[in-house]
Motif scaffolding. Structure first.
Motif, mmCIF file in Angstrom:
data_model
loop_
_atom_site.group_PDB
_atom_site.id
_atom_site.type_symbol
_atom_site.label_atom_id
_atom_site.label_comp_id
_atom_site.label_asym_id
_atom_site.label_seq_id
_atom_site.Cartn_x
_atom_site.Cartn_y
_atom_site.Cartn_z
ATOM 1 N N ASN A 1 -2.923 -10.960 -0.803
ATOM 2 C CA ASN A 1 -2.723 -9.390 0.064
ATOM 3 C C ASN A 1 -2.616 -8.207 -1.081
ATOM 4 O OD1 ASN A 1 -2.705 -10.516 2.418
ATOM 5 N ND2 ASN A 1 -0.822 -11.361 2.616
ATOM 6 N N ALA A 2 -2.079 -8.602 -2.003
ATOM 7 C CA ALA A 2 -1.713 -7.494 -3.515
ATOM 8 C C ALA A 2 -3.137 -7.519 -3.548
ATOM 9 C CB ALA A 2 -0.688 -8.112 -3.933
ATOM 10 N N PHE A 3 -3.803 -8.433 -4.375
ATOM 11 C CA PHE A 3 -5.680 -8.540 -4.765
ATOM 12 C C PHE A 3 -5.882 -6.966 -3.453
ATOM 13 C CE2 PHE A 3 -9.504 -9.228 -5.027
ATOM 14 C CZ PHE A 3 -9.900 -9.999 -6.412
ATOM 15 N N VAL A 4 -5.723 -7.563 -2.449
ATOM 16 C CA VAL A 4 -7.050 -6.994 -1.372
ATOM 17 C C VAL A 4 -6.024 -5.414 -1.443
ATOM 18 C CG1 VAL A 4 -7.423 -6.695 0.676
ATOM 19 C CG2 VAL A 4 -7.663 -8.604 -0.237
ATOM 20 N N GLN A 5 -4.976 -5.255 -1.312
ATOM 21 C CA GLN A 5 -4.237 -3.812 -1.682
ATOM 22 C C GLN A 5 -5.006 -3.236 -3.608
ATOM 23 O OE1 GLN A 5 -3.185 -2.287 1.087
ATOM 24 N NE2 GLN A 5 -2.588 -0.200 -0.156
ATOM 25 N N ARG A 6 -5.028 -4.030 -3.599
ATOM 26 C CA ARG A 6 -5.341 -2.973 -5.074
ATOM 27 C C ARG A 6 -6.769 -2.634 -5.556
ATOM 28 N NH1 ARG A 6 -1.692 -7.161 -7.435
ATOM 29 N NH2 ARG A 6 -4.005 -8.279 -7.432
ATOM 30 N N ASN A 7 -7.915 -3.802 -4.383
ATOM 31 C CA ASN A 7 -9.006 -3.478 -4.674
ATOM 32 C C ASN A 7 -10.091 -2.182 -3.595
ATOM 33 O OD1 ASN A 7 -10.045 -4.731 -7.242
ATOM 34 N ND2 ASN A 7 -8.818 -6.277 -6.410
ATOM 35 N N GLY A 8 -9.403 -1.657 -3.016
ATOM 36 C CA GLY A 8 -9.555 -0.947 -2.457
ATOM 37 C C GLY A 8 -10.538 -1.669 -0.982
ATOM 38 N N LEU A 9 -10.330 -3.399 -0.663
ATOM 39 C CA LEU A 9 -10.543 -3.541 0.886
ATOM 40 C C LEU A 9 -9.608 -3.322 2.133
ATOM 41 C CD1 LEU A 9 -12.802 -5.791 1.799
ATOM 42 C CD2 LEU A 9 -11.059 -7.553 1.246
ATOM 43 N N THR A 10 -8.572 -3.348 1.883
ATOM 44 C CA THR A 10 -7.605 -2.739 2.739
ATOM 45 C C THR A 10 -8.234 -1.305 3.975
ATOM 46 O OG1 THR A 10 -5.384 -3.241 2.261
ATOM 47 C CG2 THR A 10 -5.678 -2.580 4.254
ATOM 48 N N GLU A 11 -8.830 -0.588 2.882
ATOM 49 C CA GLU A 11 -9.135 0.765 4.322
ATOM 50 C C GLU A 11 -11.074 -0.080 4.501
ATOM 51 O OE1 GLU A 11 -10.013 3.724 0.881
ATOM 52 O OE2 GLU A 11 -7.959 3.352 0.356
ATOM 53 N N VAL A 12 -11.870 -0.406 4.256
ATOM 54 C CA VAL A 12 -12.474 -1.503 4.514
ATOM 55 C C VAL A 12 -12.512 -2.198 6.002
ATOM 56 C CG1 VAL A 12 -14.989 -2.510 4.121
ATOM 57 C CG2 VAL A 12 -14.123 -1.075 2.086
ATOM 58 N N VAL A 13 -11.490 -2.757 5.741
ATOM 59 C CA VAL A 13 -11.472 -3.064 6.737
ATOM 60 C C VAL A 13 -10.673 -3.152 7.796
ATOM 61 C CG1 VAL A 13 -9.409 -5.432 7.345
ATOM 62 C CG2 VAL A 13 -10.025 -5.974 5.151
ATOM 63 N N LYS A 14 -9.897 -1.995 7.732
ATOM 64 C CA LYS A 14 -9.679 -1.016 8.524
ATOM 65 C C LYS A 14 -10.918 -0.281 9.374
ATOM 66 C CE LYS A 14 -6.418 2.891 10.114
ATOM 67 N NZ LYS A 14 -7.819 3.821 10.945
ATOM 68 N N VAL A 15 -11.412 -0.199 8.651
ATOM 69 C CA VAL A 15 -13.152 1.282 9.475
ATOM 70 C C VAL A 15 -13.472 0.071 10.117
ATOM 71 C CG1 VAL A 15 -15.271 1.859 8.861
ATOM 72 C CG2 VAL A 15 -13.304 2.652 7.063
ATOM 73 N N ARG A 16 -13.913 -1.552 9.456
ATOM 74 C CA ARG A 16 -14.226 -2.097 10.089
ATOM 75 C C ARG A 16 -13.723 -2.394 11.609
ATOM 76 N NH1 ARG A 16 -17.957 -6.475 10.605
ATOM 77 N NH2 ARG A 16 -17.992 -7.475 12.541
ATOM 78 N N GLY A 17 -12.302 -2.873 12.090
ATOM 79 C CA GLY A 17 -11.722 -3.303 12.611
ATOM 80 C C GLY A 17 -11.832 -1.583 13.656
ATOM 81 N N ASP A 18 -11.366 -0.459 13.215
ATOM 82 C CA ASP A 18 -12.115 1.139 13.961
ATOM 83 C C ASP A 18 -13.397 0.586 14.776
ATOM 84 O OD1 ASP A 18 -9.568 1.189 13.557
ATOM 85 O OD2 ASP A 18 -9.838 2.936 12.063
ATOM 86 N N LEU A 19 -14.211 -0.321 14.210
ATOM 87 C CA LEU A 19 -15.500 0.013 14.875
ATOM 88 C C LEU A 19 -15.313 -1.014 15.488
ATOM 89 C CD1 LEU A 19 -17.904 0.295 11.104
ATOM 90 C CD2 LEU A 19 -18.178 1.984 13.406
ATOM 91 N N ASP A 20 -15.131 -2.137 16.217
ATOM 92 C CA ASP A 20 -15.105 -3.008 16.426
ATOM 93 C C ASP A 20 -14.554 -2.340 18.344
ATOM 94 O OD1 ASP A 20 -16.103 -4.566 14.607
ATOM 95 O OD2 ASP A 20 -14.340 -5.821 14.414
#
Length: 664
Positions: free
Chosen positions: A396-415
Motif C-alpha cells: 500500500n505504501a509503495f502504491v501511494q509513493r508511486n501515484g497509483l492511488t490517484e489512477v485507481v481512484k480515477v478508474r473507480g470513478d469511471l466505473d
C-alpha cells in the motif's frame, strides 16, 4: 415633499411630484411616479414566488438586490426623511434587480420646524424598542429604519426566513414578544440569552463572511445605536458579492466561500426543493456523442492495471530460520532427558522397590518428554500471517509513493460513471412512467401553489405569524398539512385548523384535467432536458477520464522494476518467504496470502439524474419522519411504499379516504 422637490432628487423613491387641484385650486391629491414592471420584495425572497416571478434569479441576483435596497434606503436618509414603516410591500424589485421604494407619502418628514410623522408599522419589521408603543406619537429615527433594513436583507440572504422566527427552548412566545426581548434566533454570540435556534433547513451565520455575520449580530443585538447603517450594509454586501464560489455540479449555484461547500446542494438533498435550479438543463436537444463514448468505455474497460504478481517478485530462501532450528534442538534435548528419566525409573524400581510409586511416576513423566518430539506449527503460522500483513502494508505504501492511488481512484470513478451511463435510458423510462402515474398529484400541487399564505386573509394570522409560517417552509396552500403546521411555534389546534380549512377550501375547487395539457408537455420536456444534461455530463466525465488513464501509462509501466528495488517491500517479502519455508520444513500447510491490489474502490450507489419535476412543479418541503417515510402532502399522515401500474411510489396510509401520493 413637493415643495422640497424630493421627486427630482432621486429616481429610487416614488416621492410625490406634483399637487393635483381642481379648477378652483382646491386640493385633490398628488401625482407620484408610476413604478411598473416591478414586484414586491417578498416575491423575490420567498422561494416558490421567486421561481414563479424571478425564474432566472440566482444567489448573486439576491445579493445585488439587497445592495440596491440598502442604497435606496440610504438615499431616503440623504433627503432628510425617515421611512418609519419599512417593510417588504414598500420595496419593489425589477427583473434586473434594480429597486424602487413606494408609499413615500407615509415617510416621516420635517420641514420648517414641523414634523410630519409616520404613524403606521408592520410588527415583524418594527424594532424592539417600539413594540408596545403608540407609533402615532413616536418620532422615528434612522436607527429604527436600520432595523427594518436589516430584516429585509436577512429575508433576501436567508431564503425568506425571518431573523426572529425559530425554535424556542422554553414556553412559546409570539414574534412580537421575541423581537421585543431581542431573541435573535440565529445569534451565535447570545445563544444563552436568546434560548432560540433557527428552524430546520435554514442557513446559519457561520456560512457567511465575518463582516456579514457581525453586521447581523449588531443589527439584532441589544444596542440600537450599533445597528449597521445603509452604507455599512453596502460595504458588507459588496464583500459578500465578491467572495462567492460557484458549485462544480450545478452551475446556477453560487454560495458564500466561507461555507466550504455548496449549501444549495445540501439543502436540495434534505428538502427536495432546489432553491436555484439550472433552467438551461430543461432543453432536451443537448448534443451527445454516443459512438465516441462507447469507444471510450471499451478502452477504459480494457485498461490493465499491474497485478499483485506483477509488483511482487518471487522470493526464495535457503534452510530453516534460527527460530525453527532452536525449536527443534530444544525438542531433541527434552527427548534425551525423557529417556534418562525412564532409565532411572527402571533402575530405581529394581533396586529401591519400597518406593515403587515414585519410580512409576518418574517413568511416565519421562515418557511425556519422549512422546513430545514434534515442533508446534502454531507460532510459525502466526509468523506467516504477520509477515503477510506487513507485505500488504508495504505494498500500500509503495502504491501511494508511486501515484497509483490517484489512477485507481480515477478508474473507480469511471466505473461508477459508466454504470450510470449504461443505466441512463432505463432510468429515464422509469421516470417518464412515474411522471404519468402521478399526473393528478402534480396538477393538484401546482394548483395549490398558486395560493400564498401571505394573501390568505385568515383571522388571527397576521404579518408576524405569516412570516413565521414562511420561515418554517409553509409558503403556499400546497405546503399546509396538519402535522407540518403544528410543528411551527405559535400554531396550536385552533390556528392549525384554520389553515387546514383554508387549504381544503381551495382544494375542493381543484379540477383534474385528464387530457394532456401544456403543463404535461413542460414537465416531460423538463424531465428529458434534465436527463439529457446528465447524460452529456457523464459522457464528458468518461472521455476526460480516459485521457487521464492514457496519461497514467507512463507511471504504470516501470512499477514492477521499481517494486523489485524497493527495500522495505523486499524485506517484507523475505520475511514472508522465510515463514513459508519454515512451515514447509515442519510439513504444515501454508495459509493463503491475503495480499491484494484493489483496482476498483468499493461499490457506490449509481447516481441518478435529478428529477426535473423539482423545477417545473416545486414540491413542498416536508420534514422526514423518524421512520424515514415522508408525510402526505394532502393530510400530513404517514405514507407507505406502494406499487402501481408505472412502478413504485409513496401513497398515503389513509387511502382510500386520502389519495395523496409522492414520487420515490
Amino acid at each position: 415633499m413637493v415643495g422640497e422637490g424630493l421627486a427630482v432628487k432621486t429616481e429610487l423613491i416614488a416621492y410625490p411630484g406634483e399637487v393635483a387641484t381642481d379648477r378652483k385650486g382646491n386640493f385633490l391629491g398628488f401625482v407620484m411616479r408610476l413604478v411598473s414592471g416591478y414586484r414586491p420584495l417578498h416575491e423575490l425572497y420567498s422561494p416558490k414566488s421567486r421561481m414563479r416571478h424571478f425564474p432566472k434569479a440566482d444567489y448573486r441576483f439576491l445579493i445585488h438586490a439587497a445592495l440596491n435596497v440598502a442604497r435606496a434606503v440610504g438615499k431616503v436618509h440623504q433627503t432628510g426623511c425617515v421611512i418609519g414603516d419599512l417593510n417588504h410591500s414598500g420595496i419593489l424589485v425589477a427583473p434586473d434587480a434594480t429597486v424602487a421604494l413606494i408609499d413615500a407619502d407615509s415617510f416621516q418628514f420635517r420641514l420648517n420646524g414641523t414634523s410630519y410623522p409616520c404613524v403606521v408599522g408592520v410588527p415583524d419589521f418594527t424594532p424592539p424598542e417600539l413594540h408596545g408603543k403608540n407609533l402615532a406619537s413616536v418620532e422615528r429615527t434612522i436607527a429604527h429604519d436600520n432595523f427594518g433594513l436589516a430584516v429585509a436583507i436577512f429575508h433576501l440572504l436567508f431564503m425568506g426566513k425571518h431573523p426572529y422566527a425559530g425554535i424556542r427552548n422554553g414556553p412559546e412566545t409570539s414574534m412580537g414578544e421575541d423581537i421585543a426581548q431581542n431573541r435573535f434566533a440565529y445569534s451565535q454570540l447570545r445563544q444563552s440569552h436568546t434560548q432560540t435556534k433557527p428552524p430546520p433547513g435554514a442557513l446559519t451565520l457561520d456560512l457567511f463572511p465575518d463582516v456579514v455575520s457581525k453586521a447581523f449580530e449588531d443589527a439584532f443585538g441589544l444596542s440600537p445605536g450599533a445597528r449597521p447603517s445603509a452604507l455599512d450594509w453596502v460595504h458588507a454586501l459588496s464583500s459578500l458579492e465578491g467572495s462567492l464560489s460557484r458549485c462544480s455540479k450545478v452551475k446556477t449555484h453560487y454560495y458564500p466561500s466561507a461555507a466550504k461547500g455548496c449549501v444549495w446542494c445540501k439543502l436540495t438533498a434534505k428538502s427536495g426543493l432546489d432553491m436555484f435550479p439550472d433552467q438551461s438543463a430543461v432543453t432536451p436537444n443537448i448534443p451527445t456523442d454516443a459512438k465516441g463514448t462507447e469507444q471510450a468505455i471499451r478502452e477504459i474497460l480494457a485498461f490493465r492495471f499491474p497485478t499483485v504478481h506483477d509488483l511482487l517478485p518471487t522470493v526464495s530462501v535457503r534452510g530453516a530460520s534460527s527460530a525453527l532450528r532452536e525449536a527443534k534442538s530444544g525438542k531433541r534435548w527434552r527427548a534425551l532427558l525423557g529417556l534418562l528419566m525412564m532409565g532411572g525409573a527402571v533402575a530405581g524400581f529394581i533396586f529401591a522397590a519400597p518406593a515403587w510409586f515414585i519410580w512409576i511416576g518418574m517413568a511416565f513423566w519421562g515418557w511425556s518428554f519422549v512422546g513430545d518430539r514434534e515442533v508446534s506449527s502454531s507460532p510459525f503460522v502466526q509468523a506467516f500471517k504477520d509477515a503477510d500483513e506487513k507485505v500488504q502494508r508495504e505494498l500500500n505504501a509503495f502504491v501511494q509513493r508511486n501515484g497509483l492511488t490517484e489512477v485507481v481512484k480515477v478508474r473507480g470513478d469511471l466505473d461508477v460513471a459508466i454504470a450510470a451511463y449504461k443505466g441512463h435510458d432505463d432510468a429515464l423510462a422509469r421516470e417518464l412512467m412515474m411522471l404519468k402515474s402521478n399526473r393528478e398529484s402534480r396538477q393538484r400541487q401546482a394548483y395549490l401553489d398558486r395560493f400564498s399564505v401571505r394573501r390568505a386573509n385568515i383571522s388571527g394570522i397576521g404579518p408576524a405569524k405569516t412570516a413565521t409560517l414562511i420561515s418554517f417552509g409553509i409558503e403556499t396552500a400546497a405546503d399546509v398539512n396538519r402535522s407540518a403546521v403544528l410543528r411551527v411555534p405559535g400554531f396550536g389546534d385552533v390556528m392549525t385548523g384554520k389553515l387546514v380549512a383554508w387549504r381544503r377550501r381551495h382544494e375542493s375547487r381543484f379540477k383534474y384535467e385528464r387530457t394532456p395539457n401544456a403543463q404535461d408537455i413542460a414537465d416531460e420536456r423538463a424531465l428529458r432536458g434534465r436527463f439529457a444534461a446528465e447524460k452529456s455530463k457523464l459522457e464528458s466525465t468518461i472521455r476526460n477520464g480516459l485521457g487521464t488513464l492514457r496519461n497514467a501509462r507512463a507511471k504504470l509501466d516501470p512499477l514492477p522494476a521499481r517494486a523489485k528495488n524497493d527495500r522495505a517491500l523486499s524485506e517484507a517479502l523475505n520475511a514472508r518467504a522465510q515463514a513459508e519455508r519454515d512451515l514447509k520444513e515442519l510439513g504444515a500447510s501454508v495459509p493463503a496470502s491475503t495480499v491484494a491490489l484493489t483496482v476498483t474502490p468499493p461499490p457506490r450507489p449509481v447516481p441518478q439524474p435529478q428529477k426535473a419535476l423539482r423545477v417545473a412543479t416545486p414540491q413542498p418541503r416536508q420534514k422526514a419522519r423518524v421512520s424515514g417515510n415522508p408525510s402526505c402532502p394532502r393530510c400530513g399522515s404517514a405514507m407507505r411504499r406502494r406499487s402501481g401500474r408505472y412502478g413504485q411510489f409513496w401513497g398515503c396510509s389513509r387511502y382510500p379516504r386520502c389519495k395523496g401520493t409522492r414520487n420515490i
